[in-house]
Enzyme design. Structure first.
Site, PDB file in Angstrom:
ATOM      1  N   LYS A 140      -2.575   3.178  10.020  1.00  0.00           N
ATOM      2  CA  LYS A 140      -1.802   2.043   9.599  1.00  0.00           C
ATOM      3  C   LYS A 140      -0.563   1.747  10.548  1.00  0.00           C
ATOM      4  CE  LYS A 140       2.023   2.311   7.387  1.00  0.00           C
ATOM      5  NZ  LYS A 140       3.002   2.491   6.631  1.00  0.00           N
ATOM      6  N   ASP A 158      -0.906  -1.120   4.162  1.00  0.00           N
ATOM      7  CA  ASP A 158       0.019  -0.341   3.432  1.00  0.00           C
ATOM      8  C   ASP A 158      -0.060  -0.478   1.896  1.00  0.00           C
ATOM      9  OD1 ASP A 158       1.247  -2.626   2.699  1.00  0.00           O
ATOM     10  OD2 ASP A 158       3.474  -1.933   2.805  1.00  0.00           O
TER      11      ASP A 158
END
Length: 233
Positions: A140, A158
């Site tokens: 991420k 997220d």
């Protein structure tokens, strides 16, 4: 983003690959996001690729607001890998102690900075695979840095983006990677640079974890979540 007053007619078109929605629905979702917010940005404050990388590492399991409160003073004295490595773990820990998991983040950021200096000429790599070799950097974080700093069409997942993708039926998946892979297949190319920003902001401010504010959601007529939350009395 405010709710749309238009009600989209639901057709019988084939679902987009991996989605519970049709490709027409997917296109319409991102068309509306773009119309409402043509230039979405990360809410993290940064100056360049390195300070962005530091801010994103600090934001793991913490709010952007808490990171933004701590980084101005940090970046004033340590805005390069050399300066941050020279600051030392104890001093860095003191600077970021208001952020969750600050001890492990301080340790990782010192190691990350040293690795950038020693192995990458103090430059932030423009490769996901290389970024993920840095301490404290996962997929991420790498995707955010590639997208925001270098303009890559990566989609970072997220907790907000993961929730919105699953709750709406846009890209259901049990893991962030599964959601990311589906979104990469179905998000129209012209929207990919901004896709994760829209999903994150929508999840943060409208499609909230405890109670989504469906009455002001601009994609409520497409979203498959039921029952919709009614407007406050």
């Amino acid at each position: 983003m405010r709710a749309t007053e238009n009600k989209k007619p639901r057709g019988k078109t084939k679902r987009a690959p991996g989605s519970r929605l049709t490709q027409e629905d997917v296109d319409e979702i991102f068309r509306r996001f773009h119309a409402a917010d043509p230039h979405p940005k990360t809410e993290l404050h940064y100056q360049d690729p390195f300070t962005l990388l530091v801010a994103v590492v600090l934001s793991a399991q913490a709010t952007d607001a808490s990171v933004n409160r701590a980084t101005p003073e940090l970046f004033r004295i340590a805005d390069t890998p050399e300066k941050l490595a020279g600051l030392g773990e104890a001093a860095l820990t003191e600077k970021i102690k208001t952020i969750g998991l600050y001890r492990s983040k301080a340790r990782n950021l010192i190691a990350l900075s040293r690795k950038l200096v020693d192995e990458h000429g103090s430059k932030v790599p423009e490769s996901r695979e290389v970024l993920e070799t840095l301490p404290g950097v996962g997929r991420k974080t790498a995707n955010v840095v590639l997208n925001v700093a270098f303009g890559a069409k990566t989609i970072a997942i997220d907790t907000h983006a993961f929730r919105v993708a699953n709750r709406t039926g846009l890209a259901p998946g049990k893991t962030p990677l599964k959601v990311e892979e589906t979104l990469n297949r179905i998000v129209p190319d012209r929207y990919k640079n901004d896709a994760h920003h829209w999903l994150i902001l929508h999840g943060r401010y409208v499609c909230k974890a405890r109670k989504p504010e469906c009455w002001r959601c601009l994609i409520a007529d497409i979203c498959l979540f039921k029952p919709k939350t009614p407007a406050p009395a």
